[in-house]
Design an enzyme around this catalytic site. Structure first.
Site, PDB file in Angstrom:
ATOM      1  N   ARG A  30      20.615 -27.638  12.383  1.00 54.47           N
ATOM      2  CA  ARG A  30      20.839 -28.709  11.407  1.00 54.47           C
ATOM      3  C   ARG A  30      20.233 -28.295  10.067  1.00 54.47           C
ATOM      4  NH1 ARG A  30      19.356 -30.901  16.307  1.00 54.47           N
ATOM      5  NH2 ARG A  30      20.842 -32.405  17.177  1.00 54.47           N
ATOM      6  N   GLU A  93      26.599 -22.009  13.320  1.00 51.40           N
ATOM      7  CA  GLU A  93      27.098 -23.352  13.007  1.00 51.40           C
ATOM      8  C   GLU A  93      26.006 -24.120  12.278  1.00 51.40           C
ATOM      9  OE1 GLU A  93      28.194 -25.829  16.360  1.00 51.40           O
ATOM     10  OE2 GLU A  93      28.624 -27.556  15.086  1.00 51.40           O
ATOM     11  N   ARG A 116       6.901 -26.576  19.928  1.00 50.88           N
ATOM     12  CA  ARG A 116       7.657 -25.334  19.804  1.00 50.88           C
ATOM     13  C   ARG A 116       8.844 -25.276  20.773  1.00 50.88           C
ATOM     14  NH1 ARG A 116       4.003 -20.203  19.874  1.00 50.88           N
ATOM     15  NH2 ARG A 116       3.317 -21.087  21.867  1.00 50.88           N
ATOM     16  N   GLU A 166      14.543 -13.187  11.431  1.00 47.66           N
ATOM     17  CA  GLU A 166      13.987 -11.838  11.585  1.00 47.66           C
ATOM     18  C   GLU A 166      14.934 -10.837  10.937  1.00 47.66           C
ATOM     19  OE1 GLU A 166      13.369 -10.803  15.679  1.00 47.66           O
ATOM     20  OE2 GLU A 166      12.351  -8.928  15.193  1.00 47.66           O
TER      21      GLU A 166
END
Lengths: 175, 175
Positions: A30, A93, A116, A166
């Site tokens: 999102r 997406e 997490r 990364e």
């Protein structure tokens, strides 16, 4: 670890015939501000948007993006392009819930602080030094520069929602 | 939306030459119980583990998995295989922090409850009805069956950490 040792790890099964043709198609995140995220993913990383769908009743929009060496492989026809993208691996997406971009205090959770879960996306590049110098020159926020910490061959940048990305160069990991 | 309209959306840039060769390589999620997740991703979805790295000092392990039609394309040689996988799109990285599997109350955050962020992974399949019937028979937990809600052509299953995985069939979206 050798491939045969990997295939002997606890839990690992031989793929069943029924999974033939399965494709790890996309990852959805999102985003607060769609235009800002589209700018980041297209300008900094070279993604191309290939499908957009608006859901006015539920007040959200989704955009699929691909990272391809040559845009000529993207089908022109809308139905053919949608069918194509849903069969590709490595699609991103972005989901935008309308209005969050106007709420100054609104933030999504990047997953690397409590609680997490999801950790990061990774873009591999032909030359990690060159890529990081370019990100630096373009004002990208770094979570970890190549020179930070012990792992000198990988960097982490942050997207506009602070999701971590990364950056690595396949060959440098081996060397 | 036509490709030219997509490329005209606010924020969208033409990829710079510097991004040539960039690959959206992987998505990383943390998992509580590595063996359980390896069982799920290899048995239910057909993934194959191709690289594992243990970090004993920091007490974690990473495993890269790919979803390929034919395992014969995976290089046998360890260094060649690692270089190969880091240049592929659509790789899944599982991170396991050692010991979480023994803590009954430990749970990762799937991102679809507050605080929200990451949403889901998606695996596209040749036949979504057949795939969902198979998941049902194998006892997979569904977040959304094909028959639930308004979108009858997509389903969501849950992995062992409750991360959502969308299941769709490219052709059925178009029809």
């Amino acid at each position: 670890m050798s491939l045969s040792h990997l295939l002997d790890m606890p839990g690992v099964n031989t793929p069943e015939a029924a999974t033939r043709g399965y494709v790890f198609n996309h990852t959805m995140i999102r985003v607060k501000d769609l235009a800002r995220s589209l700018d980041f993913y297209t300008r900094m990383l070279g993604f191309t948007p290939v499908h957009r769908q608006d859901f006015p009743d539920a007040a959200f929009t989704i955009v699929y993006l691909v990272l391809v060496a040559d845009r000529a492989i993207i089908p022109e026809d809308d139905a053919a392009r949608l069918q194509w993208v849903l069969g590709q691996p490595g699609v991103l997406e972005l989901t935008h819930n309308h209005g969050t971009e106007h709420d100054e205090s609104f933030r999504y959770h990047h997953g690397n602080a409590e609680p997490r879960g999801f950790g990061h996306l990774c873009v591999s590049v032909p030359d990690v030094e060159e890529a990081c110098a370019r990100f630096e020159a373009m004002g990208v926020t770094f979570q970890k520069r190549l020179t930070d910490g012990r792992m000198k061959h990988i960097a982490f940048i942050r997207d506009p929602d602070d999701y971590w990305i990364e950056i690595l160069q396949p060959a440098s990991i081996i060397a």
